[in-house]
Design a protein around this motif. Structure first.
Motif, PDB file in Angstrom:
ATOM      1  N   HIS A 177      18.001   2.650  20.126  1.00 34.04           N
ATOM      2  CA  HIS A 177      16.983   2.043  20.919  1.00 34.04           C
ATOM      3  C   HIS A 177      18.513   2.569  22.630  1.00 34.04           C
ATOM      4  O   HIS A 177      17.648   2.857  23.349  1.00 34.04           O
ATOM      5  CB  HIS A 177      17.655   0.908  20.694  1.00 34.04           C
ATOM      6  N   SER A 229       3.278  -1.807  16.573  1.00 36.56           N
ATOM      7  CA  SER A 229       3.876  -1.445  18.026  1.00 36.56           C
ATOM      8  C   SER A 229       3.407  -0.879  18.590  1.00 36.56           C
ATOM      9  O   SER A 229       4.049  -0.189  20.250  1.00 36.56           O
ATOM     10  CB  SER A 229       5.260  -0.470  16.878  1.00 36.56           C
ATOM     11  N   ASP A 282      17.874  -5.114  11.564  1.00 38.27           N
ATOM     12  CA  ASP A 282      18.778  -4.644  12.928  1.00 38.27           C
ATOM     13  C   ASP A 282      20.262  -4.399  12.798  1.00 38.27           C
ATOM     14  O   ASP A 282      20.931  -5.477  12.714  1.00 38.27           O
ATOM     15  CB  ASP A 282      18.287  -4.869  13.431  1.00 38.27           C
ATOM     16  N   SER A 335      10.931  -2.511  14.927  1.00 39.65           N
ATOM     17  CA  SER A 335      12.573  -3.275  14.235  1.00 39.65           C
ATOM     18  C   SER A 335      12.355  -3.713  12.802  1.00 39.65           C
ATOM     19  O   SER A 335      11.104  -2.491  12.420  1.00 39.65           O
ATOM     20  CB  SER A 335      12.343  -4.530  15.528  1.00 39.65           C
ATOM     21  N   CYS A 336      13.704  -3.536  12.452  1.00 39.85           N
ATOM     22  CA  CYS A 336      13.571  -3.892  11.503  1.00 39.85           C
ATOM     23  C   CYS A 336      12.454  -5.303  10.485  1.00 39.85           C
ATOM     24  O   CYS A 336      12.266  -5.728  11.380  1.00 39.85           O
ATOM     25  CB  CYS A 336      14.679  -3.556  10.539  1.00 39.85           C
ATOM     26  N   ASN A 345      14.106  -8.070   8.941  1.00 39.62           N
ATOM     27  CA  ASN A 345      15.151  -8.706   9.308  1.00 39.62           C
ATOM     28  C   ASN A 345      14.281 -10.323   8.411  1.00 39.62           C
ATOM     29  O   ASN A 345      14.081 -10.140   7.197  1.00 39.62           O
ATOM     30  CB  ASN A 345      14.419  -8.783  11.359  1.00 39.62           C
ATOM     31  N   THR A 380      20.429   0.575  14.726  1.00 42.05           N
ATOM     32  CA  THR A 380      19.048   0.379  14.715  1.00 42.05           C
ATOM     33  C   THR A 380      19.607   0.785  16.375  1.00 42.05           C
ATOM     34  O   THR A 380      18.730   0.847  17.151  1.00 42.05           O
ATOM     35  CB  THR A 380      18.411  -0.423  14.498  1.00 42.05           C
ATOM     36  N   MET A 381      20.308  -0.807  16.417  1.00 42.54           N
ATOM     37  CA  MET A 381      20.194  -1.543  18.220  1.00 42.54           C
ATOM     38  C   MET A 381      20.950  -0.034  19.471  1.00 42.54           C
ATOM     39  O   MET A 381      20.711  -0.461  20.453  1.00 42.54           O
ATOM     40  CB  MET A 381      21.091  -2.772  18.718  1.00 42.54           C
ATOM     41  N   ASP A 392       4.025  -3.407  10.521  1.00 43.47           N
ATOM     42  CA  ASP A 392       4.627  -3.571  12.305  1.00 43.47           C
ATOM     43  C   ASP A 392       4.300  -2.220  12.681  1.00 43.47           C
ATOM     44  O   ASP A 392       4.405  -1.781  14.419  1.00 43.47           O
ATOM     45  CB  ASP A 392       6.425  -3.362  11.448  1.00 43.47           C
TER      46      ASP A 392
END
Length: 309
Positions: free
Chosen positions: A273, A172, A264, A292-293, A295, A268-269, A168
């Protein structure tokens, strides 16, 4: 009813769906003896009330910035749904620590379904008294001795999990060599670590493992480091703080991975972010990105399959 069916229960902290639940979330969190470690329940309750009064309105503004609720709820529901479609021998539930669904309702459902065997999966890769221990104790205090219970150990060394995390991160950005990778972990007061909490040690180990995987994949970054986010109050917390680490990277490109979370959430968000991105801009960071995690990804479902075997 399948007599042999077992339950897999995902444990996490929860998050508010609206302003009323935000008050519940804050009150329950700061009444948790693993978070506020004073011995007196009355004093802890008083401290919790003071924190709720002082923080509720400003905290709600943070949630408004990410749509008025924590993303943890929908993302965890999606994960539970996918797991229920994947597993035949397990029925999957979620239990949150500070907001619904709570352990009491889950235990009631398990009894109604005649389930006798339970696997608890804390959705934290590393162990902390403030997360894993708190969630497991919470469930066990309600379940008493009514089930045969197995608790999944911290899984930060799991190869499939770390493959997913590193892939991931790599995918990214176009060229990892141009980025300074910061693994951002949720902070803890130093006194909790000094009292024997293994979280800092395990997070450091995890960073080493992931760095070694990058090396083996011949993936290079300008730098790889660990920092801690979310400090509140006057106590000494784990260092370096994420803000201090960002101060060292003026004119650089920064890539953040939330190493202590699986799903998330507001940390995190909102924090990573929005809040830290604003700080990064003020500090003169060139480019700032957050990964992102894991999830409800298929790869993480494969990890869970392996963990519960």
């Amino acid at each position: 009813m399948n007599e042999n069916k077992k339950a897999l229960i995902l444990l996490n902290m929860g998050g508010p769906r609206d302003k009323d639940e935000l008050e519940m979330f804050l009150r329950n969190m700061f009444n948790d003896k693993n978070i506020i470690t004073v011995k007196s329940d009355i004093l802890r309750s008083f401290i919790a009330s003071m924190i709720v009064l002082s923080r509720k309105n400003s905290a709600w503004k943070n949630y408004e910035a990410i749509g008025g609720s924590s993303p943890i709820n929908k993302l965890t529901e999606d994960l539970v749904d996918k797991l229920n479609k994947t597993f035949e021998d397990f029925e999957v539930f979620q239990v949150m620590r500070y907001t619904p669904p709570f352990a009491a309702k889950c235990v009631q459902q398990l009894k109604q379904k005649g389930i006798e065997e339970v696997i608890l999966l804390p959705l934290y890769p590393q162990y902390s008294t403030t997360t894993t221990k708190s969630s497991v104790e919470d469930f066990m205090s309600v379940a008493k001795n009514d089930f045969k219970v197995r608790v999944i150990e911290p899984f930060y060394k799991n190869e499939k999990f770390n493959d997913k995390v590193t892939n991931d991160i790599i995918s990214s950005v176009e060229d990892t060599k141009l980025y300074n990778l910061i693994f951002s972990a949720h902070g803890l007061p130093q006194k909790i670590v000094d009292a024997g909490d293994p979280y800092e040690k395990q997070v450091n180990e995890h960073v080493k493992i992931l760095s070694e995987i990058f090396k083996n994949k011949e993936i290079e970054f300008e730098s790889i480091s660990l920092a801690y986010q979310s400090k509140v109050g006057p106590l000494k917390w784990l260092t370096p703080s994420l803000e201090d680490r960002l101060k060292e990277l003026k004119d650089k490109n920064v890539l953040i991975y939330p190493i202590a979370f699986i799903v998330d959430n507001s940390e995190t968000m909102f924090e990573l972010h929005i809040e830290y991105e604003e700080i990064a801009k003020e500090l003169g960071i060139n480019e700032y990105k957050v990964v992102s995690c894991v999830n409800d990804s298929d790869e993480f479902i494969n990890v869970i399959e392996e963990l519960i075997q």
